[in-house]
Design a protein around this motif. Sequence first.
Motif, PDB file in Angstrom:
ATOM      1  N   GLN A  39      51.122  55.980  29.000  1.00 34.65           N
ATOM      2  CA  GLN A  39      50.475  55.020  29.760  1.00 34.65           C
ATOM      3  C   GLN A  39      52.070  54.319  30.318  1.00 34.65           C
ATOM      4  N   ARG A  40      53.461  55.296  29.864  1.00 28.66           N
ATOM      5  CA  ARG A  40      54.524  54.506  30.693  1.00 28.66           C
ATOM      6  C   ARG A  40      54.696  54.432  31.964  1.00 28.66           C
ATOM      7  N   ASN A  41      54.521  56.285  31.745  1.00 33.41           N
ATOM      8  CA  ASN A  41      53.887  56.970  32.886  1.00 33.41           C
ATOM      9  C   ASN A  41      52.843  56.171  33.958  1.00 33.41           C
ATOM     10  N   ARG A  42      52.348  55.225  34.196  1.00 32.07           N
ATOM     11  CA  ARG A  42      51.140  54.652  34.548  1.00 32.07           C
ATOM     12  C   ARG A  42      51.853  53.781  35.073  1.00 32.07           C
ATOM     13  N   ALA A  43      52.922  52.921  34.231  1.00 33.91           N
ATOM     14  CA  ALA A  43      53.101  51.655  34.364  1.00 33.91           C
ATOM     15  C   ALA A  43      54.142  52.102  35.257  1.00 33.91           C
ATOM     16  N   ARG A  44      55.386  53.245  34.975  1.00 32.47           N
ATOM     17  CA  ARG A  44      56.149  53.646  36.226  1.00 32.47           C
ATOM     18  C   ARG A  44      55.513  53.651  37.608  1.00 32.47           C
ATOM     19  N   SER A  45      54.160  54.610  37.699  1.00 28.94           N
ATOM     20  CA  SER A  45      54.021  54.940  38.734  1.00 28.94           C
ATOM     21  C   SER A  45      53.057  52.983  39.649  1.00 28.94           C
ATOM     22  N   ALA A  46      52.859  52.291  39.012  1.00 28.49           N
ATOM     23  CA  ALA A  46      52.407  51.053  39.608  1.00 28.49           C
ATOM     24  C   ALA A  46      53.195  50.261  39.959  1.00 28.49           C
ATOM     25  N   SER A  47      52.898  49.241  40.805  1.00 27.51           N
ATOM     26  CA  SER A  47      53.900  48.424  41.151  1.00 27.51           C
ATOM     27  C   SER A  47      53.533  47.068  40.594  1.00 27.51           C
ATOM     28  N   GLN A  48      55.187  47.105  40.300  1.00 29.82           N
ATOM     29  CA  GLN A  48      54.812  45.575  38.972  1.00 29.82           C
ATOM     30  C   GLN A  48      54.780  44.367  40.024  1.00 29.82           C
TER      31      GLN A  48
ATOM     32  N   GLU B 176      59.339  51.311  39.284  1.00 26.59           N
ATOM     33  CA  GLU B 176      60.340  52.173  38.760  1.00 26.59           C
ATOM     34  C   GLU B 176      60.709  53.909  39.654  1.00 26.59           C
ATOM     35  N   THR B 177      59.792  53.903  40.372  1.00 26.50           N
ATOM     36  CA  THR B 177      60.170  55.021  40.881  1.00 26.50           C
ATOM     37  C   THR B 177      60.227  55.271  42.144  1.00 26.50           C
ATOM     38  N   LEU B 178      60.898  53.824  43.008  1.00 24.61           N
ATOM     39  CA  LEU B 178      61.161  53.778  43.916  1.00 24.61           C
ATOM     40  C   LEU B 178      63.072  53.873  44.035  1.00 24.61           C
ATOM     41  N   ILE B 179      63.645  54.254  45.386  1.00 28.03           N
ATOM     42  CA  ILE B 179      64.976  54.629  44.947  1.00 28.03           C
ATOM     43  C   ILE B 179      65.956  54.139  46.071  1.00 28.03           C
ATOM     44  N   ILE B 180      66.557  52.939  45.097  1.00 26.27           N
ATOM     45  CA  ILE B 180      67.891  52.111  46.884  1.00 26.27           C
ATOM     46  C   ILE B 180      68.799  52.439  46.953  1.00 26.27           C
TER      47      ILE B 180
END
Length: 468
Positions: free
Chosen positions: A23-32, A39-43
């Motif tokens: 579930q954590r992995n799904r949450a990371r890959s989904a737009s919040q 979380e996967t976005l790098i700025i």
Amino acid sequence: ADIARERGLTIDVAGFERHMEAQRNRARSASQFGGGLSETLIIDGETVFCGYDHVRNEGVITALLVDGENVDKLHAGQQGIIVLDHTPFYAESGGQVGDQGEINTAGAHFIVKDTRKQGKAFTHIGECKDGTFEVGQPVIAHVDEYNRQATALNHSATHLLHAALRKILGEHVTQKGSLVDSQRLRFDFSHFEPVSAEQLREIERLVNQHIRVNHTVETRLMPIEKARKSGAMALFGEKYDDEVRVLSMGEFSVELCGGTHVGHTGDIGLLKITNETGIASGVRRIEAVTGEAALNYIEQSENRLNRLSDLVKAKPENVEEKTQQLVQRTRQLEKELESLKSKLASSAGSDLAASAAEIGSIKVLAANLEGADVKSLREAVDQLKNKLGSAAIILAAVEGEKITLIAGVTKDVTDKIRAGDLVSHVAAQVGGKGGGRPDMAQGGGSEPQKLTAALDSVTTWVASKLEN
């Protein structure tokens, strides 16, 4: 886990952890957010926070994002994210929500609905209302001052509350979580039992005492190890840099905190605890309001008290005494009413005995007793059974759309007719059901307009049972 253990059950902890990680992995890959932050976005780059001293500041746009993708321009009507090199906007951290406000240029207007951290960058999430924003463009960032100040009151009050909890409940109390926004504060802490009403009053009184003392709220930057040795408390679940910000309110409260706060504890004005409850094994939660919200809460409580005073025709200071008198009087009247209903049912039962039909050697009686309750119906059925001898009886009472049915059969008849069958026969015709022992049963219904016909059918039904 506690509930399972109490019932002798075990939990598949490893399986739970596997699914939780998935579930954590799904949450990371989904737009919040609508702007596409995840979380996967790098700025790249870093935002310098200048919001401790300012709520309005100049900055330069270093990045724009729409739906998680970097863009060069952000146009009117688009939801997205603006990243600045400098910002007065506080990004959600340490339980404090992100600031709201606006970012403007001479010809463009962006509403900031939330502020979050992404790496070392602060992301301003919201919607472009007018004009166009471009990367490299200078802007004016302006925090919503009312929300910032109201949030600061609640955050500073949270520190005082934490210290008061440890003082009143014991040094075992540690923070397990918090939420601080402009409306209220919520504080989760370790404690092994519910906090009593008297303890809550002591905690609230102690916090307000230190609000009135008007401690200066001081901040110092120091190495984290030095801060810990000085006795500063670290917050649960928070990650700290090598250099930390130590926030002190006199000697009463010293904690590590990067949030925004009042200048003096007196600025808080007032704290009012609104709720205390348990949220997990060994974890309690207190909710409270401060400042204007606390005054509003007290005003609403006073209004309720005044309305109650009017209802019971008493002055506010005498409401408790008058209410106790009314409760005692109500209980007395309920007992008198119950006694009268029993007498009424007994009298009606005696009168009804003469109207019982005789089928073979059995007396059959089906009647509606107006105004009777369940207890009165039962007593009337028992009296009729004693008076009629061998008998099958069903009595009904109607209150609004609700029908109550009580059936009784003398023991010498239960081999031929059962009370449960009798009450079911009538209940089925009035939109209900029933059941019980062979000699006594209860049922109900919701169609009082059909009750008379249902009761009239009892004699024929009993006769058919005797023939069979």
